[in-house]
Scaffold this motif. Sequence first.
Motif, short mmCIF file in Angstrom:
data_model
loop_
_atom_site.label_atom_id
_atom_site.label_comp_id
_atom_site.label_asym_id
_atom_site.label_seq_id
_atom_site.Cartn_x
_atom_site.Cartn_y
_atom_site.Cartn_z
N LEU A 147 0.82 -1.20 0.00
CA LEU A 147 0.00 0.00 0.00
C LEU A 147 0.86 1.26 0.00
CD1 LEU A 147 -2.80 -1.05 2.52
CD2 LEU A 147 -3.01 -0.78 0.04
N GLN A 148 1.97 1.24 0.73
CA GLN A 148 2.87 2.38 0.76
C GLN A 148 3.46 2.65 -0.62
OE1 GLN A 148 5.73 1.47 3.80
NE2 GLN A 148 4.37 2.07 5.48
N ARG A 149 3.82 1.57 -1.33
CA ARG A 149 4.38 1.75 -2.67
C ARG A 149 3.35 2.36 -3.61
NH1 ARG A 149 6.59 -3.59 -1.82
NH2 ARG A 149 4.94 -4.46 -3.11
N HIS A 150 2.12 1.82 -3.58
CA HIS A 150 1.10 2.28 -4.53
C HIS A 150 0.55 3.66 -4.17
CE1 HIS A 150 0.75 -1.20 -7.18
NE2 HIS A 150 0.93 -1.96 -6.12
N SER A 151 0.73 4.08 -2.91
CA SER A 151 0.23 5.40 -2.52
C SER A 151 1.27 6.50 -2.71
CB SER A 151 -0.19 5.37 -1.04
OG SER A 151 0.93 5.14 -0.20
N ALA A 152 2.43 6.15 -3.22
CA ALA A 152 3.47 7.15 -3.46
C ALA A 152 2.96 8.20 -4.45
CB ALA A 152 4.73 6.49 -3.99
N PRO A 153 3.34 9.47 -4.27
CA PRO A 153 2.77 10.56 -5.07
C PRO A 153 3.20 10.57 -6.53
CG PRO A 153 4.49 11.38 -3.63
CD PRO A 153 4.24 9.96 -3.22
#
Length: 224
Positions: A147-153
């Motif tokens: 989730l952290q990877r895909h939520s990167a701006p």
Amino acid sequence: MALNPSLHDSSTSLDKVGIFSHLTPKQRKQIEEIGIIRHYNENEIVFYEGDQSDYFHFLIDGEVSIFKSTASAETMLIHRFRAPSLIAEVATLKQIPYPASCEVLHSAVILKISRDPFLNLLQNDPSLSIALISSLTQKISALERSLQRHSAPNAMAKVARIIREDHHMFTRLKGIEIARMIGITPETLSRMIKKLKSEGIITMSKSDGIILLLPEELSRYCGE
């Protein structure tokens, strides 16, 4: 897909599954009675998103990918699992349809165990329950990282985060696989890597993969 309807001739298979390593002969026999071994070929689907989760899946050999379909008919890679590992046990425990699909990479051997008989075993063996909780904890951590990877701006933030998370990944996976994992094109991944190399933040070789030279500078690109 080849099927062995029992585990009686595959006793070593149970030894590869960490939570079964302590089993007594009696417990091993109980597992043999409720489990089956399935051999999968490359690109075979183990289960589809939305299928009923009637079985626990224990990956004994090989590697699989977990992916979801998007509204634009593309696939989003959630995670890859290498043996030995449990797959999608949260859905099985909650008795809900699988929230994502599972595809075999190259080939795989999976031990399938019916849910209800296995849950009965858990009630009588606290050590099995503890091992299952440990596996669930690892899955939660893996999901959080995804989730952290895909939520990167932006694309650079995605690349920076995955390098920070596991730069050794670049020796195990192809660029196209890593790009798919973080939701960008291989060409974009190549441009971001080139930029980080030009700034002296990383170096890269075929034998060593990515070597992180300036961790603080990489963090600046993570978008946090």
